[in-house]
Design an enzyme around this catalytic site. Structure first.
Site, PDB file in Angstrom:
ATOM      1  N   ASP A   1     118.514  61.003   2.495  1.00  0.00           N
ATOM      2  CA  ASP A   1     119.383  59.921   2.954  1.00  0.00           C
ATOM      3  C   ASP A   1     119.838  60.161   4.387  1.00  0.00           C
ATOM      4  OD1 ASP A   1     120.968  57.735   3.197  1.00  0.00           O
ATOM      5  OD2 ASP A   1     122.423  58.306   1.674  1.00  0.00           O
TER       6      ASP A   1
ATOM      7  N   ASP B   1     117.299  53.764   8.458  1.00  0.00           N
ATOM      8  CA  ASP B   1     117.929  54.344   7.268  1.00  0.00           C
ATOM      9  C   ASP B   1     116.894  54.553   6.173  1.00  0.00           C
ATOM     10  OD1 ASP B   1     119.987  55.172   5.482  1.00  0.00           O
ATOM     11  OD2 ASP B   1     120.090  53.144   4.659  1.00  0.00           O
TER      12      ASP B   1
END
Length: 461
Positions: A136, A340
């Site tokens: 992440d 992301d």
């Protein structure tokens, strides 16, 4: 007569524009059925040294644990994705108002387990226990589930027992590490407590500690992480999360000096590719064909990787309504574009999205339309086909033009041949380049050079 001539010229212009677009071939694949994951031995070259991955077999989640179809699981994934994208946008908005050694680890897609994230296999503790962690880049804290569990969700590997690791060390309440946490506390044993909450309502709570992480044969000691004893929400399969954000408590923030402040990953094809790729730390993270764009700094939020998106082309033509101003990061920390790994679908500010969508619709006007699906409002019925021609799509970043493969923006949403244009609009100021659009590229984070790169077809390492 003059009116007729004007009408003829208008429709001729539209016809020529539509038929002069550039196209590429989309090979059609269905959503994958649920399956168990296995960890295969891999070989990699690192400065002429060969590194092999120890064989690990992982039964991530049994298919019998799900009663849902791939279609339903994908829809759930998109619902979670919408919540995450909204939470990132809210976080951005609230912030605005307030010697190297290379090492690597394999990466696989979590789609076949009903999860939109990507997992990596990493060892923790002494002796080493291997677990899956979610990659992440949109968060900083590294955490895993730990015994004893007040509440732990089901994971593929045994839950980590810190009492059996000789390298585990709790962080005390008066430690500088504890004071760095955004949300911390202290228990009656003078142990630092952490808490991380996510936009989908999931959270993890436990003791903040330090431990040794292992990437293949390379160990990195004294990494601070959350040892989670209460972990609730929509977590699936993995033991925790490897925070790769730009903040000081992320894994790159803590260990960056050990690998030259460079890392890269390649996200494997989400349509159930059985072959994992790698996350690489060190000089080997950068490949020769990488094209770079500068990283931007948000003065109010240091977690996200901001880049400058200057335009988008559809069918070989720049969409005139998509201007740099739509994606500008201002001095107050509003707006901007981030890359992301934890968001699946790319979000564009709504005016930009509508312009790109309409250009794509024009170029794909010969394809049979299908009903909308979840957050997708541009879908097509490609049933009975093995291939389809779709307009090309290029993301123009400052100094880097990234042409996406067709599979990165025309995605299957069920098993009956329905495909949707894989972008979405957002009413928030933050735009997000999601992992579906990143798949197949090696995405390079060169923090030392303050730049982010894309290497097409860069997944072999």
């Amino acid at each position: 007569m003059e009116v007729k001539l004007i009408s003829i010229l208008f429709f001729f212009t539209i016809f020529v524009a539509a038929h002069s677009l550039q196209y590429q071939t989309l090979t059609l694949n269905s959503l994958p059925q649920l399956q168990s994951l296995s960890w295969e031995p891999q070989l990699s070259s690192d400065n002429e040294n060969t590194l092999s991955v120890q064989l690990h077999h992982v039964d991530l989640l049994s298919p019998s644990s799900f009663n849902a179809t791939p279609h339903a699981l994908f829809k759930l994934r998109l619902q979670r994705d919408a919540i995450r994208a909204k939470s990132l946008s809210l976080l951005s908005a609230s912030a605005a108002n307030s010697t190297s050694k290379d090492f690597s680890s394999s990466v696989i897609s979590g789609l076949s387990q009903g999860s939109g994230e990507y997992f990596t296999r990493i060892g923790i503790g002494t002796p080493t226990k291997y677990v899956y962690l979610v990659l992440d880049t949109g968060s900083d804290i590294v955490w895993i589930q730990c015994l004893p569990c007040a509440k732990c969700y089901s994971q593929s590997d045994p839950v980590f027992d810190p009492s059996k690791s000789s390298s585990f060390s709790p962080v005390t309440c008066d430690s500088p590490l504890c004071r760095r946490l955004d949300s911390s506390g202290c228990n009656n044993r003078n142990k630092c407590l952490y808490q991380v909450s996510y936009g989908d309502g999931s959270f993890t709570v436990g003791e903040y500690s330090t431990e040794t992480l292992s990437f293949r044969k390379t160990t990195v000691s004294n990494i601070s992480f959350g040892c989670g004893h209460d972990n609730e929400g929509l977590f699936i399969g993995a033991a925790g999360l490897l925070g790769l954000g730009k903040g000081k408590l992320s894994f790159p923030g803590q260990a960056g000096s050990r690998f030259g402040q460079k890392f890269s990953y390649c996200l494997v094809d989400r349509i159930g590719s059985a072959k994992p790729s790698y996350i690489v730390f060190g000089e080997s993270a950068i490949t020769r064909n990488t094209i770079f764009t500068p990283l931007l700094t948000n003065p109010k939020l240091d977690t996200f990787y901001y880049v400058e998106l200057t335009g988008i082309s559809v069918g070989g033509t720049k969409v005139s309504a998509v201007t740099p101003e739509l994606f500008k990061l201002d001095t107050e920390g509003n707006g901007g574009v981030i890359v992301d790994s934890g968001t699946s679908v790319t979000r564009l500010t709504r005016p930009g999205y509508i312009a790109v969508r309409d250009a794509f619709r024009l170029g794909a006007k010969d394809l049979k339309r299908a009903p909308n699906f979840s957050l997708f409002d541009t879908c097509y019925d490609l049933s009975g086909k093995k291939q389809a021609k779709v307009p090309t799509l290029v993301l123009h970043f400052a100094g880097a033009d990234v042409e996406l493969p067709a599979a990165n923006y025309m995605i299957p949403v069920n098993g009956e041949g329905r495909y949707c244009f894989g972008f979405a609009g957002t009413n928030g100021g933050l735009s997000i380049i999601g992992n579906i659009q990143q798949q197949g590229f090696r995405v390079v984070f060169d923090l030392a050079g303050s730049r982010l790169g894309f290497a097409p077809r860069g997944c072999s390492y």
